[in-house]
Every structure is written in structure tokens, then in C-alpha cells.
Design a protein around this motif. Structure first.
Motif, mmCIF file in Angstrom:
data_model
loop_
_atom_site.group_PDB
_atom_site.id
_atom_site.type_symbol
_atom_site.label_atom_id
_atom_site.label_comp_id
_atom_site.label_asym_id
_atom_site.label_seq_id
_atom_site.Cartn_x
_atom_site.Cartn_y
_atom_site.Cartn_z
ATOM 1 N N VAL A 27 38.685 39.868 44.316
ATOM 2 C CA VAL A 27 37.769 40.972 43.735
ATOM 3 C C VAL A 27 38.529 42.301 43.190
ATOM 4 O O VAL A 27 39.174 42.814 43.787
ATOM 5 C CB VAL A 27 37.004 41.631 45.315
ATOM 6 C CG1 VAL A 27 36.134 42.901 44.972
ATOM 7 C CG2 VAL A 27 36.363 40.572 46.303
ATOM 8 N N PRO A 28 38.475 42.154 42.004
ATOM 9 C CA PRO A 28 39.513 42.884 41.219
ATOM 10 C C PRO A 28 38.718 44.424 41.282
ATOM 11 O O PRO A 28 37.572 44.724 41.391
ATOM 12 C CB PRO A 28 39.264 42.593 39.751
ATOM 13 C CG PRO A 28 38.760 41.282 39.877
ATOM 14 C CD PRO A 28 38.044 40.943 40.983
ATOM 15 N N ARG A 29 39.772 45.408 41.437
ATOM 16 C CA ARG A 29 39.289 46.728 41.433
ATOM 17 C C ARG A 29 38.423 47.257 40.232
ATOM 18 O O ARG A 29 37.396 47.923 40.799
ATOM 19 C CB ARG A 29 40.657 47.562 41.511
ATOM 20 C CG ARG A 29 40.357 48.938 42.039
ATOM 21 C CD ARG A 29 41.648 49.795 42.169
ATOM 22 N NE ARG A 29 42.399 49.652 40.731
ATOM 23 C CZ ARG A 29 43.414 50.063 40.520
ATOM 24 N NH1 ARG A 29 43.512 51.439 41.066
ATOM 25 N NH2 ARG A 29 44.089 50.170 39.439
ATOM 26 N N ARG A 30 38.769 46.660 39.247
ATOM 27 C CA ARG A 30 37.907 47.093 38.021
ATOM 28 C C ARG A 30 38.040 46.020 36.945
ATOM 29 O O ARG A 30 39.168 45.468 36.841
ATOM 30 C CB ARG A 30 38.462 48.288 37.531
ATOM 31 C CG ARG A 30 37.751 49.088 36.151
ATOM 32 C CD ARG A 30 36.280 49.787 36.446
ATOM 33 N NE ARG A 30 35.925 50.211 35.206
ATOM 34 C CZ ARG A 30 35.299 51.165 35.088
ATOM 35 N NH1 ARG A 30 35.208 52.122 36.128
ATOM 36 N NH2 ARG A 30 34.999 51.646 33.879
ATOM 37 N N MET A 31 36.797 45.735 36.224
ATOM 38 C CA MET A 31 36.957 44.980 35.140
ATOM 39 C C MET A 31 36.295 45.555 33.785
ATOM 40 O O MET A 31 35.073 46.044 34.082
ATOM 41 C CB MET A 31 36.298 43.572 35.210
ATOM 42 C CG MET A 31 37.121 42.651 36.183
ATOM 43 S SD MET A 31 36.535 40.965 36.571
ATOM 44 C CE MET A 31 34.988 41.233 37.287
#
Length: 185
Positions: A27-31
Motif C-alpha cells: 500500500v504505497p503512501r502516494r501514487m
């Protein structure tokens, strides 16, 4: 009153372990997708390097590390994974938040290449698709992205709405590869 709960795309589906293979959710912090304005690719790369320590990726490649990674995502398109994009990038590119749009999983194990060979039409041999390589491709008939993070570590991305299908298809491939290995012993 409805009680809404934040859920990741693969909530309740992962992790899955089969033999020496493991599939987990990332679960990337932001994309953020980055589409450079005409003639601005060089300036965008310099701004990315200054702000996040990653350069614009060449086609089929990625730059950076786990905390900040730039992933080639198509012609004149990259995906910045990890950090909140620095506001200086907006002067050189159109930025679009993609954080909720993608399901991201990681496949680890010695036989991961065999699993992926059942799911996508790519030559995944290390001599051709080494760590740092990435491709937009079909993944079990879904539009997706496959990236080699290490010798036995792969990142797979599909649209969030296809998360359950992705997990199902990868798990079936994992079981078939493991069964084949068992039958060869």
C-alpha cells in the motif's frame, strides 16, 4: 448513519503463501502520474531529482528505491510512487493522484518468474527483464504493470476494481507452479 471504513484493495485477500512463494499487498503512501508538458521532460527530471532523488525513467525502467520510485508507465508518462509530489513538479508536468486507482501486490520467491510466465506475455528471464525493468502488459487478461524489484521480487499492479481477480489468478498460478515442482521431486 453509515459507518465507513477505509479498506485497501486486497483487504481480506492477502497474504497468500504457497510453497516457497508469497503474495502480499503493498500500500504505497502516494501514487501520482506525471505527464510532462511538451519539451519539459528534461526540466521535470531535474525537478524530480532535486525534490525526490529520482530521475525520469527511461522506457521500460524505473528509478529510485522503495521510499521514492519513478516507474515508466507509458509513452511520456511515469508514476511517482511513495512521496507526495513536490509542488515544483507542477511547473513541468500534469500531475494526477492515482493513489486509490491501483491494487499493488508483491510476489516473492524463487519460482516467481514461473508464476508470472503463466499470467503475462513477457520474456521475464533475468537476461532480458532484470531488476529495475518494468512493463505495462496484460496480467491474466487485465491491463496492468509488472516490475522486477529484485532477483526474486516482483511488483504487480492492476486497476483497483480487479484486485480480487488478480489475487485469484496469481494464487492459482502459484498453486500450479508448486504442484509441478512437487510432481518433479
Amino acid at each position: 448513519m453509515a459507518d465507513f471504513k477505509v479498506q485497501t484493495p486486497c483487504t481480506g485477500l492477502l497474504p497468500v503463501t504457497v510453497g516457497g512463494l508469497r503474495l502480499t499487498e503493498v500500500v504505497p503512501r502516494r501514487m501520482t502520474s506525471l505527464a510532462p508538458y511538451r519539451g519539459s521532460a528534461g526540466a521535470l527530471s531535474a525537478a524530480m531529482q532535486a525534490a525526490h532523488g529520482v530521475a525520469w525513467p527511461e522506457p521500460g525502467r524505473m528509478t529510485g528505491q522503495a521510499a521514492a520510485r519513478a516507474l515508466w508507465f507509458g509513452r511520456e508518462l511515469a508514476l511517482l510512487i511513495g512521496p507526495e509530489p513536490d509542488e515544483s513538479l507542477a511547473a513541468h508536468a500534469a500531475l494526477t493522484d492515482q493513489s486509490d486507482a491501483w491494487a499493488v501486490v508483491q510476489l516473492d520467491g524463487r519460482q516467481a518468474v514461473e508464476v508470472l510466465a503463466r499470467l503475462c506475455p513477457l520474456d521475464l528471464r533475468e537476461a532480458v527483464f532484470a531488476p529495475g525493468h518494468t512493463a505495462r502488459t496484460d496480467v491474466a487478461h487485465m491491463a496492468g504493470s509488472v516490475s522486477r524489484l529484485g532477483l526474486q521480487t516482483w511488483q504487480i499492479m492492476v486497476f483497483r476494481s480487479m484486485a480480487a481477480t488478480l489475487v485469484h489468478e496469481v494464487e492459482i498460478a502459484m498453486r500450479r507452479v508448486a504442484a509441478r515442482q512437487t510432481s518433479l521431486l
